[in-house]
Design a protein around this motif. Structure first.
Motif: not given
Length: 544
Positions: A283, A285-286, A288, A307-309, A337
């Motif tokens: 998790t 890793e995302h 940001k 997070w990336t999303d 994002t």
């Protein structure tokens, strides 16, 4: 021995595992060592006539019948045999403490060798037949069993790797290694290289008695997917990350049954309440962006992650270095994002931190009192979309000039220019102070953060460089950068420092706890980081 059959070992094959970009050697990670072994621990054998087919490890434990061993639930096998302090240089007939056939197995009926919570029950006992009229406990002694008091312990783990992984074919141990929780399971884990397949069932000793041959056991190799991560055997994590179920009620019910020769069905397994976990490296890793600050007015920092999303999460800290809850500020969305960099400071002077965000189109927005207001309300536009602030590569709030509130803003521009804005607030960016003209050196600054690393009233600027160097600029003012204090020389390890922030998470009430999110998702806090030294390492999230 010739009639023994093969117990299962750690054989899980992975699906879809993504290799981390780099390996790190952290304080809690060690490499184990071969040693001569202890006589109360040995191997479980399968079909062989050359003493090379051992698949699991077991230990003798105290029992009225003086004939009981402990191993993993996945190590059961028909006609298995136990060899205490196995010696690969000797034949079957010359083993120092003989060979002891298994008489009867005892395993929890609810155990499952999979990803479910029932993998928490990966332990088993076996009673042994006599050898020459002797009981095994009378010959090698026996270990005591104790409840696992929690997920964080210091243990020595002993096992016998299979010869196909370890040509030395000797006892192996990870001495005095720290354990951490395995998220979502009633299990603990260690990070120690050398724990190859074959160590399954091996004891986790909390202490040894004066003889060094027996001690107190609080765990055994086993658990999720038979005691190790879902990776192939050629992946370095296969022999490094090792799990153990916690020894609690179900364990001691089984131990009691085994001592009495009973096979009781204790009904469905209900996993006990688990400690809060921030999740896994897969998790993280995302993650940001990160920003730390006193968002809730509690007198210490919490952590916000984008997070990336586009999801945004607030992690609450207890002021003692532990994260205890999480709160979703925004569900995944397309707007966030486009958040390119962010920092936290008390720009509104309310004694609660605010979030300052620079977007991909150059807009900069201030979200006041995020802990109270959340992020569903419109923020204050500091500057609209523009081409200049699109080049604000990193921003870091601090107290370089201000005496009371964190209202200064350091900006590193894409051309290497470094600018300090003082007295930043909802009305604008305050006063501008150029600390560095455009230059090629500062174009290589990959991350910025700031904190009270030197212990004086002003904050210092910490810079991560593209070659892994980490520097602290002590005594930075509106007129010049401070004196450079080297924390890390250029190195490959710190090139994997991907996201960085600093907060006041611990009891010294200083903003000097450095949080790093590495490229493989592992997230680490360096508690009480100093002017030129990293603080004590505390693992927050294990790597993917």
């Amino acid at each position: 021995m010739a009639s023994a059959t093969d117990p299962s070992g750690r054989i899980a094959q992975p699906q879809g595992w993504k290799a981390p970009r780099g390996k790190r050697s952290v304080a809690t990670r060690i490499t184990g060592e071969h040693f001569d072994g202890v006589k109360s621990v040995g191997t479980l054998f399968s079909t062989t006539s050359d003493m090379k087919a051992h698949n699991c490890t077991a230990s003798v434990v105290r029992s009225p019948g003086r004939n009981l061993i402990l191993t993993a639930g996945h190590c059961l096998g028909h006609n298995a045999a136990f060899v205490p302090k196995y010696d690969h240089t000797k034949s079957a007939g010359d083993q120092p403490y003989g060979i002891w056939p298994v008489d009867e197995w005892f395993r929890d009926s609810q155990y499952a060798s999979d990803r479910s919570a029932n993998s928490d029950l990966d332990f088993a006992f076996a009673s042994l037949k006599e050898n020459g009229g002797r009981k095994v406990q009378d010959l090698v002694g026996a270990n005591t069993l104790a409840r696992t008091s929690g997920f964080v312990n210091q243990v020595t783990v002993i096992g016998y790797p299979m010869v196909k992984y370890d040509s030395q074919d000797r006892a192996f141990r990870c001495p005095n290694v720290g354990t951490t929780p395995l998220p979502a399971y009633n299990q603990m884990q260690i990070d120690c290289a050398g724990m190859w397949g074959g160590v399954s069932g091996g004891p986790w000793f909390s202490k040894f008695d004066s003889s060094g041959e027996t001690g107190e056991i609080i765990g055994n190799v086993g658990g999720f997917l038979q005691g190790g991560p879902d990776v192939k055997t050629d992946n370095p994590l296969y022999n490094r990350i090792t799990y153990s179920p916690l020894h609690g009620d179900r364990f001691f019910q089984l131990y009691d049954d085994a001592q009495k020769g009973l096979h009781t069905d204790h009904g469905p397994y209900h996993q006990p309440p688990l400690p809060y976990s921030m999740g896994s490296g897969t998790t993280w890793e995302h993650a940001k962006l990160m920003a730390a600050g006193d968002f809730n007015g509690a007198g210490h920092s919490d952590l916000i992650v984008v997070w990336t999303d586009g999801e945004v999460t607030l992690y609450t800290n207890d002021g003692n270095g532990h994260f205890i809850t999480e709160r979703q500020l925004l569900a995944p969305n397309s707007t966030w994002t486009h958040a390119e960099t962010m920092t936290a400071g008390d720009f509104t002077g309310s004694n609660r931190f605010d979030l300052l965000v620079r977007w991909s189109d150059g807009e900069v927005t201030l979200y006041g009192d995020v802990g109270t207001n959340g992020l569903t309300v419109a923020g204050t536009q500091m500057i609209g979309p523009n081409s200049t602030w699109q080049h604000a590569t990193q921003i870091a709030a601090g107290r370089f000039n201000a005496s009371a509130y964190v209202t200064d803003l350091m900006v590193r521009w894409s051309d290497g220019e470094l600018t300090l804005y003082t007295n930043v607030g909802a009305g604008g960016f305050g006063q501008e102070h150029k600390l560095q003209d455009p230059n090629s050196t500062w174009q290589n600054a990959t991350l910025l953060t700031s904190g009270e690393f030197s212990g004086n009233q002003k904050w210092d600027l910490m810079v991560q460089w593209s070659d892994g160097e980490l520097d602290n600029y002590v005594g930075t003012t509106t007129s010049a950068l401070g004196t450079e204090a080297r924390i890390q020389n250029p190195n490959g390890l710190w090139t994997h420092n991907t996201v960085m922030t600093t907060g006041n998470f611990t009891t010294n009430h200083r903003t000097d706890d450095l949080v790093i999110r590495w490229s493989d998702g592992e997230t680490t806090m360096y508690v009480d980081t100093g002017m030129s030294t990293l603080g004590t390492e505390q693992n927050l999230v294990s790597h993917a």
